[in-house]
Design a protein around this motif. Structure first.
Motif, PDB file in Angstrom:
ATOM      1  N   THR A  23       1.265  -2.367   1.354  1.00  0.00           N
ATOM      2  CA  THR A  23       1.246  -2.218   2.815  1.00  0.00           C
ATOM      3  C   THR A  23       1.923  -3.385   3.512  1.00  0.00           C
ATOM      4  O   THR A  23       2.381  -3.246   4.659  1.00  0.00           O
ATOM      5  CB  THR A  23      -0.191  -2.127   3.338  1.00  0.00           C
ATOM      6  OG1 THR A  23      -0.876  -3.375   3.087  1.00  0.00           O
ATOM      7  CG2 THR A  23      -0.951  -0.981   2.685  1.00  0.00           C
ATOM      8  N   TRP A  57      -0.055   3.276  -1.954  1.00  0.00           N
ATOM      9  CA  TRP A  57      -1.306   2.638  -1.553  1.00  0.00           C
ATOM     10  C   TRP A  57      -2.309   3.624  -0.983  1.00  0.00           C
ATOM     11  O   TRP A  57      -3.522   3.455  -1.162  1.00  0.00           O
ATOM     12  CB  TRP A  57      -1.057   1.488  -0.582  1.00  0.00           C
ATOM     13  CG  TRP A  57      -0.554   1.847   0.778  1.00  0.00           C
ATOM     14  CD1 TRP A  57       0.729   1.914   1.189  1.00  0.00           C
ATOM     15  CD2 TRP A  57      -1.356   2.171   1.922  1.00  0.00           C
ATOM     16  NE1 TRP A  57       0.806   2.261   2.514  1.00  0.00           N
ATOM     17  CE2 TRP A  57      -0.468   2.419   2.989  1.00  0.00           C
ATOM     18  CE3 TRP A  57      -2.721   2.262   2.155  1.00  0.00           C
ATOM     19  CZ2 TRP A  57      -0.906   2.765   4.267  1.00  0.00           C
ATOM     20  CZ3 TRP A  57      -3.170   2.608   3.421  1.00  0.00           C
ATOM     21  CH2 TRP A  57      -2.268   2.867   4.465  1.00  0.00           C
ATOM     22  N   ARG A  58      -1.839   4.657  -0.294  1.00  0.00           N
ATOM     23  CA  ARG A  58      -2.783   5.637   0.244  1.00  0.00           C
ATOM     24  C   ARG A  58      -3.469   6.410  -0.886  1.00  0.00           C
ATOM     25  O   ARG A  58      -4.689   6.613  -0.871  1.00  0.00           O
ATOM     26  CB  ARG A  58      -2.073   6.589   1.214  1.00  0.00           C
ATOM     27  CG  ARG A  58      -1.774   5.959   2.562  1.00  0.00           C
ATOM     28  CD  ARG A  58      -1.285   6.998   3.573  1.00  0.00           C
ATOM     29  NE  ARG A  58      -1.259   6.457   4.928  1.00  0.00           N
ATOM     30  CZ  ARG A  58      -0.253   5.814   5.466  1.00  0.00           C
ATOM     31  NH1 ARG A  58       0.848   5.620   4.739  1.00  0.00           N
ATOM     32  NH2 ARG A  58      -0.312   5.355   6.697  1.00  0.00           N
ATOM     33  N   LEU A 115      -3.719  -2.319  -1.955  1.00  0.00           N
ATOM     34  CA  LEU A 115      -3.199  -2.462  -0.596  1.00  0.00           C
ATOM     35  C   LEU A 115      -1.969  -3.364  -0.509  1.00  0.00           C
ATOM     36  O   LEU A 115      -1.378  -3.496   0.561  1.00  0.00           O
ATOM     37  CB  LEU A 115      -4.296  -3.013   0.323  1.00  0.00           C
ATOM     38  CG  LEU A 115      -5.385  -2.011   0.730  1.00  0.00           C
ATOM     39  CD1 LEU A 115      -6.589  -2.740   1.326  1.00  0.00           C
ATOM     40  CD2 LEU A 115      -4.832  -0.995   1.721  1.00  0.00           C
ATOM     41  N   LYS A 144      -6.350  -6.593   5.049  1.00  0.00           N
ATOM     42  CA  LYS A 144      -6.711  -5.861   3.830  1.00  0.00           C
ATOM     43  C   LYS A 144      -8.217  -5.918   3.584  1.00  0.00           C
ATOM     44  O   LYS A 144      -8.831  -4.921   3.181  1.00  0.00           O
ATOM     45  CB  LYS A 144      -5.942  -6.411   2.637  1.00  0.00           C
ATOM     46  CG  LYS A 144      -4.459  -6.050   2.666  1.00  0.00           C
ATOM     47  CD  LYS A 144      -3.752  -6.405   1.372  1.00  0.00           C
ATOM     48  CE  LYS A 144      -3.523  -7.889   1.233  1.00  0.00           C
ATOM     49  NZ  LYS A 144      -2.672  -8.214   0.052  1.00  0.00           N
ATOM     50  N   THR A 204       0.132   0.058   9.315  1.00  0.00           N
ATOM     51  CA  THR A 204       0.613  -1.043   8.477  1.00  0.00           C
ATOM     52  C   THR A 204       1.186  -2.167   9.311  1.00  0.00           C
ATOM     53  O   THR A 204       2.050  -2.912   8.863  1.00  0.00           O
ATOM     54  CB  THR A 204       1.684  -0.538   7.484  1.00  0.00           C
ATOM     55  OG1 THR A 204       2.752   0.079   8.233  1.00  0.00           O
ATOM     56  CG2 THR A 204       1.113   0.451   6.502  1.00  0.00           C
TER      57      THR A 204
END
Length: 243
Positions: free
Chosen positions: A155, A106-107, A152, A162, A242
């Motif tokens: 997460t 996700w990053r 996202l 989000k 998170t």
């Protein structure tokens, strides 16, 4: 543009603007008369004006001249400048690849989202300022938002979190691009940049700003716009929790 009297118009109702919009020219088309222009043509003309001359150049008179229409006939498509800006923002949002493949990291995916936003804002320098006035999300904007929310998903954050992260990311990119464009304009004046450097060196040596002196003495980092944006973005996203 018409003066804004503060009252609601059909164009400001997002349901009417994005889902039920049917200007008078389309109604005439159903009766056998082909409209002389479309909302897409009006929006495209407005975007072209803003790209080359800035938002100040976008008036109903200028847009009408671009599409070869009478000024008053445009008001059934965009009753005021706010509505036209909504159309313009969503139009250029269509340039964002909302169906790009996600990696599952996700990053990494969120950084890709930010880089795409930056490139879009650099293509359309008026966009960061226009985003601050946006009132609703058009179909192209929603498609890219859907993509960002999917990025996202790993997460485990709830929907509200989000949405907040996406809003924070967009605000960061808009602010950074605004600064980037300002710095690029300032770079056209080397004398000013040299004067600023001399000033900071003098201040750092006066003994009253030890933290600044230490910071200025540190090894220089790459100062290309791309490298600077990547560093700032990494700090932002790597710090996102998170929980």
């Amino acid at each position: 543009m018409r003066e804004d009297d503060g009252t609601d118009t059909p164009g400001r109702d997002p349901h009417q603007l994005w889902l039920n919009h049917q200007p008078q020219s389309q109604a005439r088309a159903r009766r056998g008369r082909k409209p002389a222009f479309t909302r897409e043509a009006i929006t495209t003309a407005a975007v072209a004006l803003a790209d080359t001359e800035g938002l100040e150049a976008v008036t109903m008179r200028r847009v009408a001249a671009q599409v070869g229409a009478g000024v008053m006939s445009l008001y059934s498509y965009a009753p005021d400048k706010d509505t036209l800006l909504e159309l313009m923002i969503d139009h250029v949002s269509g340039e964002l690849p909302a169906s790009a493949t996600l990696t599952g990291d996700w990053r990494t995916d969120l950084k890709t989202v930010a880089h795409l936003q930056r490139a879009n804002m650099l293509r359309h320098p008026w966009l960061p300022a226009a985003l601050s006035t946006r009132r609703s999300l058009g179909p192209n904007t929603l498609a890219f938002l859907e993509h960002a929310l999917a990025a996202l998903r790993p997460t485990g954050l709830d929907g509200a979190a989000k949405l907040e992260i996406f809003a924070q990311l967009t605000a960061f990119v808009a602010g950074h691009v605004t600064h980037e464009l300002t710095q690029a304009a300032a770079a056209d004046s080397p004398d000013r940049a040299a004067a600023e450097a001399r000033y900071l060196a003098t201040v750092a040596a006066d003994g009253h700003h030890p933290e600044l002196a230490e910071a200025l003495a540190a090894p220089a980092r790459p100062l290309t716009p791309e490298a600077t944006f990547a560093r700032f973005l990494n700090r932002l996203i790597d710090g996102v929790g998170t929980d």
